[in-house]
Design an enzyme around this catalytic site. Structure first.
Site, PDB file in Angstrom:
ATOM      1  N   ASP A  36     -16.632  -2.881   6.014  1.00 19.84           N
ATOM      2  CA  ASP A  36     -15.954  -1.865   5.222  1.00 19.84           C
ATOM      3  C   ASP A  36     -16.967  -0.789   4.849  1.00 19.84           C
ATOM      4  OD1 ASP A  36     -13.077  -2.022   3.514  1.00 19.84           O
ATOM      5  OD2 ASP A  36     -14.560  -0.632   2.711  1.00 19.84           O
ATOM      6  N   ALA A 223      11.482  -6.738   8.889  1.00 21.78           N
ATOM      7  CA  ALA A 223      11.409  -7.921   8.028  1.00 21.78           C
ATOM      8  C   ALA A 223      11.328  -7.518   6.563  1.00 21.78           C
ATOM      9  CB  ALA A 223      10.206  -8.778   8.416  1.00 21.78           C
ATOM     10  N   CYS A 276       3.974  -3.211   0.112  1.00 21.23           N
ATOM     11  CA  CYS A 276       4.696  -3.242   1.389  1.00 21.23           C
ATOM     12  C   CYS A 276       6.139  -2.765   1.339  1.00 21.23           C
ATOM     13  CB  CYS A 276       4.663  -4.663   1.957  1.00 21.23           C
ATOM     14  SG  CYS A 276       3.022  -5.190   2.478  1.00 21.23           S
TER      15      CYS A 276
END
Length: 482
Positions: A36, A223, A276
């Site tokens: 990162d 989903a 999400c």
């Protein structure tokens, strides 16, 4: 099948960190390096206080770290040495420009792809694990092939994550399925089998689903859209229940017994949050708009609008019950994370409840067992939430104890379903609150009859609680134009 001895993961966040820890645990012969750009984040992964909280994660990291699991900022070295590279970078919703508020911002994905093509010296399998729109893998492949060094081959796979925060480790150890999409060429199928081999160290082969790239990418969005839709559906019914005298818990139980429907994600609440659901549904909306499918886009956008309606409706319930004004009244907020067992606050319902109460001049005191004070102010002072950050700092206080947060308060509001909120001493809390003392249960986790017996005026989602004092009917309820 192409052998894999070293894996590189670009991105040390909620996806890359837990995923690679579980891979390292179950594949001791594979060296896994998580990289990162943020030195503080990498330092945290190398410390005893990880940058994210997930039950079971700390133990796995401590078991593997320094053996076959490493965290580093040396991105180039990890890319050069890796046989397989996971891209687990952030894909936030765009805040400006074309597609603002709906389209995903893929600048970090593109940057990772360009960096790989710049430093890679051997063949690589690139695995797109970040949530992306359909055909994003095609964009990654185009960038890699246009900038590749002579003789180097890349295979790009889609391997979306299906992790629920708070249960991410269990979701990784015992997933319902692992989805791997790739090009249906000889090289693509070999790459798919290679990634499947890694997962099959601990996951039965019949749970590994192999598809083409676009089916894999769309399945991820679909989903989360279906799950968000179920929550918005039961929340829509909760409003009907309150208006008719029905109990949404009883309705949920009745319809959940139908084997065609099932009982998952039918818990009415103040609304869904997290990184999400909203982002993925909005991505799907934007995709449908771009494909000239306006009716389909409008259908999925209604899921988001219902979630916004539920949060606003609950805030109005608080204001109306408190005699139609909360100005200068202390409101104790229990829970700031978007769900229990995580410190993640992204799109938390609590943020919006606080926003609406602050706009009315309430003094808000917040307690959450896993969210730091700095994070609370960061969320509430964001330009999309607060017009005046100084007003936020004046009206908001963060406490490290639930009892202190609700002491001398006019009302307590449960916004996160932490288990500890079920076992608090509510007689003690009632004794130290102003009267009448109001309890607003936005997660339907408290014993409402017990609270009424103690003396609380109780309001919740999806049912009418029989209080000792009749509810206040405001002179004019705020209009909700959706």
């Amino acid at each position: 099948m192409q052998p894999v001895s070293k894996i590189c993961c670009i991105g040390a966040g909620y996806v890359g960190g837990p995923t690679c820890a579980v891979i390292a645990l179950n594949c001791p012969e594979i060296c896994v390096t998580v990289v990162d750009l943020s030195q503080p984040r990498i330092d945290a992964w190398n410390s005893n206080r990880l940058p994210i909280y997930e039950p079971g994660l700390q133990e796995i990291v401590e078991n593997c770290r320094g053996k076959n699991l490493f965290y580093s900022t040396d991105i180039d070295k990890a890319i050069i040495e890796a046989d397989l590279i996971f891209i687990c970078v952030n894909t936030p919703t765009k805040t400006f420009g074309l597609g603002k508020g709906r389209a995903p911002d893929l600048k970090y994905i593109e940057s990772a792809a360009r960096h790989i093509s710049k430093v890679a010296k051997t063949h690589k399998i690139i695995v797109e694990k970040s949530t992306v729109p359909v055909r994003a893998a095609e964009s990654i492949s185009t960038i890699l092939k246009a900038n590749k060094q002579s003789g180097i081959l890349y295979e790009v796979l889609s391997n979306p994550e299906f992790l629920a925060e708070g249960t991410a480790i269990n979701d990784l150890l015992k997933p319902d399925r692992v989805l791997i999409g790739g090009e249906q060429t000889r090289g693509g199928k070999v790459a798919i089998d290679t990634l499947a081999w890694i997962y099959e160290h601990w996951i039965p082969a019949d749970r590994v689903i192999k598809t083409n790239t676009w089916s894999s990418e769309l399945s991820k969005l679909a989903a989360n859209a279906f799950l968000a839709q179920r929550i918005s559906s039961i929340n829509a019914l909760s409003a009907v229940c309150e208006a008719t005298g029905a109990d949404v818990s009883e309705v949920s139980n009745a319809i959940g017994r139908d084997s065609r429907i099932g009982n998952k994600f039918l818990q009415a609440s103040v609304g869904f949050g997290g990184s999400c659901f909203q982002k993925d549904v909005l991505n799907l909306v934007y995709l449908c708009e771009a494909l000239n499918l306006p009716e389909v886009a409008a259908y999925w956008h209604q899921v988001i609008k219902m979630n916004e309606y539920q949060r606003r409706r609950f805030a109005n319930k608080i204001i109306n019950a408190l005699f139609n004004t909360v100005t200068d009244k202390k409101i104790g907020i229990l829970g700031f994370a978007f769900k229990k067992n995580t410190g993640d606050t992204r799109e938390s319902a609590s943020i919006y409840i606080c926003k609406y109460l602050l706009e009315e001049g309430a003094r808000v005191t917040i307690y959450d067992p896993k969210v730091e004070e700095e994070q609370v102010y960061l969320e509430l002072c964001h330009p999309s939430i607060a017009v005046d950050p100084e007003k936020v700092k004046k009206l908001v206080k963060v406490e490290k104890d639930a009892y202190t947060a609700v002491e001398n308060a006019h009302a307590l509001v449960v916004c996160t379903e932490w288990d500890e909120f079920k076992t608090l001493d509510y007689r003690r809390i009632y004794a130290n609150m102003l009267k009448p003392a109001f309890a607003f249960d936005g997660r339907m986790i408290l014993d409402h009859d017990c609270l009424v017996e103690i003396g609380f005026q109780v309001e919740t989602i999806g049912k009418i609680v029989k209080n000792s004092i009749p509810p206040v009917t405001p002179p004019l309820a705020p209009s909700l134009d959706y």
